[in-house]
Design a protein around this motif. Structure first.
Motif, PDB file in Angstrom:
ATOM      1  N   PRO A   1       1.496   8.960   4.725  1.00  0.00           N
ATOM      2  CA  PRO A   1       3.005   9.685   4.142  1.00  0.00           C
ATOM      3  C   PRO A   1       3.033  11.034   4.804  1.00  0.00           C
ATOM      4  CG  PRO A   1       0.923  10.085   2.713  1.00  0.00           C
ATOM      5  CD  PRO A   1       0.552   9.011   3.868  1.00  0.00           C
ATOM      6  N   SER A   2       4.430  11.381   4.900  1.00  0.00           N
ATOM      7  CA  SER A   2       4.854  12.584   5.484  1.00  0.00           C
ATOM      8  C   SER A   2       4.411  12.841   6.715  1.00  0.00           C
ATOM      9  CB  SER A   2       4.604  13.660   4.375  1.00  0.00           C
ATOM     10  OG  SER A   2       5.226  14.887   4.595  1.00  0.00           O
ATOM     11  N   ASN A   3       3.919  14.113   6.824  1.00  0.00           N
ATOM     12  CA  ASN A   3       3.257  14.510   8.238  1.00  0.00           C
ATOM     13  C   ASN A   3       1.917  13.971   8.401  1.00  0.00           C
ATOM     14  OD1 ASN A   3       5.503  16.142   8.641  1.00  0.00           O
ATOM     15  ND2 ASN A   3       4.233  17.955   9.162  1.00  0.00           N
ATOM     16  N   MET A   4       1.269  13.375   7.597  1.00  0.00           N
ATOM     17  CA  MET A   4      -0.128  12.666   7.785  1.00  0.00           C
ATOM     18  C   MET A   4      -0.019  11.494   8.955  1.00  0.00           C
ATOM     19  SD  MET A   4      -2.678  11.252   4.740  1.00  0.00           S
ATOM     20  CE  MET A   4      -4.251  10.540   5.427  1.00  0.00           C
ATOM     21  N   PRO A   5      -0.900  11.172   9.823  1.00  0.00           N
ATOM     22  CA  PRO A   5      -1.099  10.256  10.752  1.00  0.00           C
ATOM     23  C   PRO A   5      -1.448   9.286  10.062  1.00  0.00           C
ATOM     24  CG  PRO A   5      -2.767  11.780  11.204  1.00  0.00           C
ATOM     25  CD  PRO A   5      -2.066  12.400   9.936  1.00  0.00           C
ATOM     26  N   VAL A   6      -1.171   7.801  10.502  1.00  0.00           N
ATOM     27  CA  VAL A   6      -1.628   6.555  10.048  1.00  0.00           C
ATOM     28  C   VAL A   6      -3.078   6.403  10.397  1.00  0.00           C
ATOM     29  CG1 VAL A   6      -1.289   4.218   9.885  1.00  0.00           C
ATOM     30  CG2 VAL A   6       0.747   5.620   9.725  1.00  0.00           C
ATOM     31  N   PHE A   7      -4.130   6.316   9.792  1.00  0.00           N
ATOM     32  CA  PHE A   7      -5.175   5.904  10.329  1.00  0.00           C
ATOM     33  C   PHE A   7      -5.760   4.374  10.010  1.00  0.00           C
ATOM     34  CE2 PHE A   7      -5.571  10.456   9.511  1.00  0.00           C
ATOM     35  CZ  PHE A   7      -6.204  10.991  10.328  1.00  0.00           C
TER      36      PHE A   7
ATOM     37  N   ALA B   1       0.743  -1.192   0.101  1.00  0.00           N
ATOM     38  CA  ALA B   1       0.139   0.056   0.023  1.00  0.00           C
ATOM     39  C   ALA B   1       0.881   1.325   0.078  1.00  0.00           C
ATOM     40  CB  ALA B   1      -0.937   0.006   1.249  1.00  0.00           C
ATOM     41  N   LYS B   2       1.963   1.422   0.763  1.00  0.00           N
ATOM     42  CA  LYS B   2       2.995   2.611   0.786  1.00  0.00           C
ATOM     43  C   LYS B   2       3.725   2.532  -0.572  1.00  0.00           C
ATOM     44  CE  LYS B   2       5.011   3.666   4.527  1.00  0.00           C
ATOM     45  NZ  LYS B   2       5.779   3.560   5.862  1.00  0.00           N
ATOM     46  N   VAL B   3       4.089   1.640  -1.036  1.00  0.00           N
ATOM     47  CA  VAL B   3       4.573   1.676  -2.257  1.00  0.00           C
ATOM     48  C   VAL B   3       3.673   2.111  -3.470  1.00  0.00           C
ATOM     49  CG1 VAL B   3       5.938   0.417  -4.161  1.00  0.00           C
ATOM     50  CG2 VAL B   3       6.097  -0.391  -1.810  1.00  0.00           C
ATOM     51  N   TYR B   4       2.475   1.746  -3.388  1.00  0.00           N
ATOM     52  CA  TYR B   4       1.721   1.921  -4.511  1.00  0.00           C
ATOM     53  C   TYR B   4       1.363   3.661  -4.396  1.00  0.00           C
ATOM     54  CZ  TYR B   4      -2.701   2.973  -6.829  1.00  0.00           C
ATOM     55  OH  TYR B   4      -3.934   3.758  -7.698  1.00  0.00           O
ATOM     56  N   PHE B   5       0.938   4.130  -3.121  1.00  0.00           N
ATOM     57  CA  PHE B   5       0.827   5.553  -3.053  1.00  0.00           C
ATOM     58  C   PHE B   5       1.958   6.408  -3.419  1.00  0.00           C
ATOM     59  CE2 PHE B   5       1.222   9.616  -0.463  1.00  0.00           C
ATOM     60  CZ  PHE B   5       0.220  10.173  -0.875  1.00  0.00           C
ATOM     61  N   GLN B   6       3.157   5.819  -2.976  1.00  0.00           N
ATOM     62  CA  GLN B   6       4.266   7.052  -3.234  1.00  0.00           C
ATOM     63  C   GLN B   6       4.787   6.860  -4.890  1.00  0.00           C
ATOM     64  OE1 GLN B   6       5.798   8.850  -1.346  1.00  0.00           O
ATOM     65  NE2 GLN B   6       5.156   8.485   0.737  1.00  0.00           N
TER      66      GLN B   6
ATOM     67  N   ASN C   1      -7.109   9.597  -6.765  1.00  0.00           N
ATOM     68  CA  ASN C   1      -8.072   8.706  -7.053  1.00  0.00           C
ATOM     69  C   ASN C   1      -8.393   7.960  -5.767  1.00  0.00           C
ATOM     70  OD1 ASN C   1      -6.103   6.630  -6.557  1.00  0.00           O
ATOM     71  ND2 ASN C   1      -5.818   6.416  -8.808  1.00  0.00           N
ATOM     72  N   GLU C   2      -9.455   7.061  -5.955  1.00  0.00           N
ATOM     73  CA  GLU C   2      -9.781   6.392  -4.715  1.00  0.00           C
ATOM     74  C   GLU C   2      -8.937   5.526  -3.948  1.00  0.00           C
ATOM     75  OE1 GLU C   2     -13.576   6.884  -7.322  1.00  0.00           O
ATOM     76  OE2 GLU C   2     -11.327   6.411  -7.714  1.00  0.00           O
ATOM     77  N   GLU C   3      -7.995   4.785  -4.759  1.00  0.00           N
ATOM     78  CA  GLU C   3      -6.876   3.913  -4.323  1.00  0.00           C
ATOM     79  C   GLU C   3      -5.877   4.752  -3.450  1.00  0.00           C
ATOM     80  OE1 GLU C   3      -7.794   3.692  -7.078  1.00  0.00           O
ATOM     81  OE2 GLU C   3      -8.723   1.689  -7.532  1.00  0.00           O
ATOM     82  N   GLN C   4      -5.448   5.909  -4.070  1.00  0.00           N
ATOM     83  CA  GLN C   4      -4.605   6.688  -3.431  1.00  0.00           C
ATOM     84  C   GLN C   4      -4.977   7.330  -2.070  1.00  0.00           C
ATOM     85  OE1 GLN C   4      -3.896   9.513  -6.698  1.00  0.00           O
ATOM     86  NE2 GLN C   4      -2.543   8.152  -7.806  1.00  0.00           N
TER      87      GLN C   4
ATOM     88  N   TYR D   1      -7.243   6.005   0.069  1.00  0.00           N
ATOM     89  CA  TYR D   1      -7.301   5.067   0.768  1.00  0.00           C
ATOM     90  C   TYR D   1      -6.060   4.586   1.522  1.00  0.00           C
ATOM     91  CZ  TYR D   1      -9.317   0.502   2.997  1.00  0.00           C
ATOM     92  OH  TYR D   1      -9.486  -0.219   3.979  1.00  0.00           O
ATOM     93  N   THR D   2      -4.992   4.398   0.574  1.00  0.00           N
ATOM     94  CA  THR D   2      -3.531   4.132   0.732  1.00  0.00           C
ATOM     95  C   THR D   2      -2.747   5.214   1.840  1.00  0.00           C
ATOM     96  OG1 THR D   2      -2.759   4.572  -1.353  1.00  0.00           O
ATOM     97  CG2 THR D   2      -3.371   2.465  -1.078  1.00  0.00           C
ATOM     98  N   ALA D   3      -3.236   6.533   1.355  1.00  0.00           N
ATOM     99  CA  ALA D   3      -2.855   7.501   2.194  1.00  0.00           C
ATOM    100  C   ALA D   3      -3.188   7.404   3.649  1.00  0.00           C
ATOM    101  CB  ALA D   3      -2.908   8.775   1.524  1.00  0.00           C
ATOM    102  N   MET D   4      -4.385   7.137   3.946  1.00  0.00           N
ATOM    103  CA  MET D   4      -4.821   6.938   5.062  1.00  0.00           C
ATOM    104  C   MET D   4      -4.190   5.776   5.756  1.00  0.00           C
ATOM    105  SD  MET D   4      -8.905   8.146   5.026  1.00  0.00           S
ATOM    106  CE  MET D   4      -9.428   7.166   3.301  1.00  0.00           C
TER     107      MET D   4
END
Length: 269
Positions: free
Chosen positions: A200-206, A90-95, A188-191, A193-196
């Motif tokens: 990434p970066s300063n964003m917290p993990v949900f 998931a992290k690879v896909y987003f980045q 998009n929807e997948e990006q 979802y995988t960001a949450m």
């Protein structure tokens, strides 16, 4: 009492025990390395029936585009890139799907740019890092519109968890130390979802304990509805940034409008 070399039996036993301890330590270290090394997980994935060709393609892509910053075994390079062990697909896909990676230069935050890899290459890289790095967050089973839930409920969740950084319309905003919350319009929807899922970066993990998979889908539905329905029925949206931009415009327009009135009043008196 000493032997022919002048050594006491107790000293000889201590010396022998030191050699035995050293050999045992080397054997344990070698066993742990062989078990925990990323290559072991890749071979295990091959034995489990994963596509060997896809994994080899992903490994080659990784060695060509990623190892200079993340190391030949995903262990990371100090000052250049973090370890990818345990990152997951998931992290690879987003980045990679957002063009943030490969990173063109060291900077405060990776920015969205044109994607450098094809969808097939991204899938191969995801498979390799996920298997070689020992797993991690996985992609959702659904794709596209199937990842959209209840937009009304998603709006409440977005304002509660996301609006403080991304603005209530998802247009983003500035953060500290040269970082920023990006606009969500092109995602998009997948990006989303995988960001949450990966933060990434300063964003917290949900994770699923913070936001359930259904709540993530609800937020996605809200974000996509806002991005798709950005019609300016009330006039110029001023970038869609909300009350800050609108208040600044009202202040400037109001002051400029009051100046002629103040001058007229002054001339009359």
């Amino acid at each position: 009492m000493t032997d022919s070399r002048g050594m006491r039996p107790s000293a000889r036993r201590r010396r022998l025990w030191r050699w035995v301890s050293m050999l045992l330590g080397l054997m344990i270290a070698g066993t742990l390395f062989s078990v925990l090394s990323p290559r072991h997980h890749t071979l295990a994935a091959l034995e489990a029936g994963q596509d060997a060709g896809q994994l080899r393609q992903g490994e080659q892509i990784y060695l060509n585009t990623c190892q200079s910053c993340h190391g030949p075994r995903l262990e990371g390079v100090e000052g250049r890139g973090p370890s990818l062990i345990g990152s997951g697909e998931a992290k690879v896909y987003f980045q990679v799907s957002t063009g943030r990676m490969p990173l063109p230069r060291q900077q405060a935050q990776g920015q969205r740019k044109p994607v450098e890899l094809s969808p097939e290459e991204i899938r191969a890289l995801m498979a390799y890092i996920h298997s070689a790095g020992g797993g991690g967050a996985e992609m959702p089973e659904e794709r596209g519109p199937a990842l959209r839930g209840d937009g009304a409920r998603g709006g409440e969740l977005f304002r509660l968890n996301c609006a403080s950084c991304h603005n209530f319309t998802g247009r983003g905003g500035a953060l500290s130390s040269g970082k920023f919350a990006p606009s969500l319009d092109p995602a998009n929807e997948e990006q989303i979802y995988t960001a949450m899922l990966t933060g990434p970066s300063n964003m917290p993990v949900f994770g699923d304990r913070q936001l359930t998979p259904q709540e993530k889908k609800d937020i996605i539905a809200y974000v996509e509805s806002v991005a798709e329905g950005r019609d300016s029925y009330g006039g110029n949206p001023l970038g869609g940034l909300g009350p800050v931009a609108e208040g600044a415009a009202a202040w400037v327009v109001g002051v400029v409008g009051l100046m002629p009135l103040a001058m007229w009043i002054g001339s009359r008196s």
